[in-house]
Design a protein around this motif. Structure first.
Motif, PDB file in Angstrom:
ATOM      1  N   UNK A   1       0.814  -1.107  -0.117  1.00  0.00           N
ATOM      2  CA  UNK A   1      -0.176  -0.208  -0.083  1.00  0.00           C
ATOM      3  C   UNK A   1       1.076   1.094   0.132  1.00  0.00           C
ATOM      4  N   UNK A   2       0.749   2.353  -1.087  1.00  0.00           N
ATOM      5  CA  UNK A   2       1.406   3.268  -1.142  1.00  0.00           C
ATOM      6  C   UNK A   2       0.700   4.351  -0.691  1.00  0.00           C
ATOM      7  N   UNK A   3       1.263   5.449  -0.363  1.00  0.00           N
ATOM      8  CA  UNK A   3       0.590   6.542   0.115  1.00  0.00           C
ATOM      9  C   UNK A   3      -0.350   7.308  -0.764  1.00  0.00           C
ATOM     10  N   UNK A   4       0.278   7.205  -2.000  1.00  0.00           N
ATOM     11  CA  UNK A   4      -0.292   7.660  -3.159  1.00  0.00           C
ATOM     12  C   UNK A   4      -1.672   6.923  -3.338  1.00  0.00           C
ATOM     13  N   UNK A   5      -1.921   5.743  -3.007  1.00  0.00           N
ATOM     14  CA  UNK A   5      -3.041   4.870  -3.141  1.00  0.00           C
ATOM     15  C   UNK A   5      -4.248   5.522  -2.570  1.00  0.00           C
ATOM     16  N   UNK A   6      -3.905   6.010  -1.390  1.00  0.00           N
ATOM     17  CA  UNK A   6      -4.949   6.866  -0.763  1.00  0.00           C
ATOM     18  C   UNK A   6      -5.750   7.842  -1.318  1.00  0.00           C
ATOM     19  N   UNK A   7      -5.009   8.457  -2.404  1.00  0.00           N
ATOM     20  CA  UNK A   7      -5.508   9.346  -3.345  1.00  0.00           C
ATOM     21  C   UNK A   7      -7.037   9.018  -3.987  1.00  0.00           C
ATOM     22  N   UNK A   8      -7.011   7.668  -4.143  1.00  0.00           N
ATOM     23  CA  UNK A   8      -8.121   7.073  -5.032  1.00  0.00           C
ATOM     24  C   UNK A   8      -9.365   6.549  -4.064  1.00  0.00           C
ATOM     25  N   UNK A   9      -8.800   6.473  -2.851  1.00  0.00           N
ATOM     26  CA  UNK A   9      -9.735   5.911  -1.622  1.00  0.00           C
ATOM     27  C   UNK A   9     -10.976   6.851  -1.473  1.00  0.00           C
ATOM     28  N   UNK A  10     -10.556   8.062  -1.135  1.00  0.00           N
ATOM     29  CA  UNK A  10     -11.712   8.992  -0.825  1.00  0.00           C
ATOM     30  C   UNK A  10     -12.679   9.488  -1.883  1.00  0.00           C
ATOM     31  N   UNK A  11     -12.270   9.623  -3.094  1.00  0.00           N
ATOM     32  CA  UNK A  11     -13.263   9.866  -4.318  1.00  0.00           C
ATOM     33  C   UNK A  11     -14.159   8.675  -4.518  1.00  0.00           C
ATOM     34  N   UNK A  12     -13.406   7.603  -4.260  1.00  0.00           N
ATOM     35  CA  UNK A  12     -14.276   6.492  -4.561  1.00  0.00           C
ATOM     36  C   UNK A  12     -15.370   6.134  -3.360  1.00  0.00           C
ATOM     37  N   UNK A  13     -15.151   6.586  -2.268  1.00  0.00           N
ATOM     38  CA  UNK A  13     -15.803   6.286  -1.266  1.00  0.00           C
ATOM     39  C   UNK A  13     -16.959   7.422  -1.493  1.00  0.00           C
ATOM     40  N   UNK A  14     -16.824   8.567  -1.813  1.00  0.00           N
ATOM     41  CA  UNK A  14     -17.773   9.758  -2.010  1.00  0.00           C
ATOM     42  C   UNK A  14     -18.622   8.887  -3.269  1.00  0.00           C
TER      43      UNK A  14
END
Length: 89
Positions: free
Chosen positions: A30-43
């Motif tokens: 898990x890379x820090x950059x992966x979290x960039x996609x997590x929040x919009x996906x949750x929205x």
């Protein structure tokens, strides 16, 4: 205001902390950059529209957002099935 030198040092500290924490948690892939996609996906999963999702990662246009996340929004058929299934017959 941060100078380039200060910002670089803080960024390196963030990356080093993230890498160490990921390793200790046994999630080294898990890379820090992966979290960039997590929040919009949750929205999107919560039913937010494209403009709301566009603003969260700071995309320049809704087109950029749709090019990245269109596959996550339900299709018209999926929305129709959900709506029909929610009626009490």
């Amino acid at each position: 205001m941060f100078t380039a030198r200060t910002a670089t040092r803080r960024t390196r500290t963030l990356w080093a902390t993230w890498a160490e924490g990921s390793h200790l948690a046994k999630y080294p892939t898990i890379k820090l950059h992966d979290l960039r996609y997590f929040y919009p996906s949750g929205l999107i999963a919560a039913g937010c529209d494209v403009v709301a999702v566009q603003r969260s990662p700071g995309h320049s246009s809704a087109t950029v957002t749709l090019n990245t996340y269109a596959h996550l929004w339900p299709t018209a058929e999926e929305r129709t099935r959900t709506a029909a299934g929610s009626h009490a017959w």
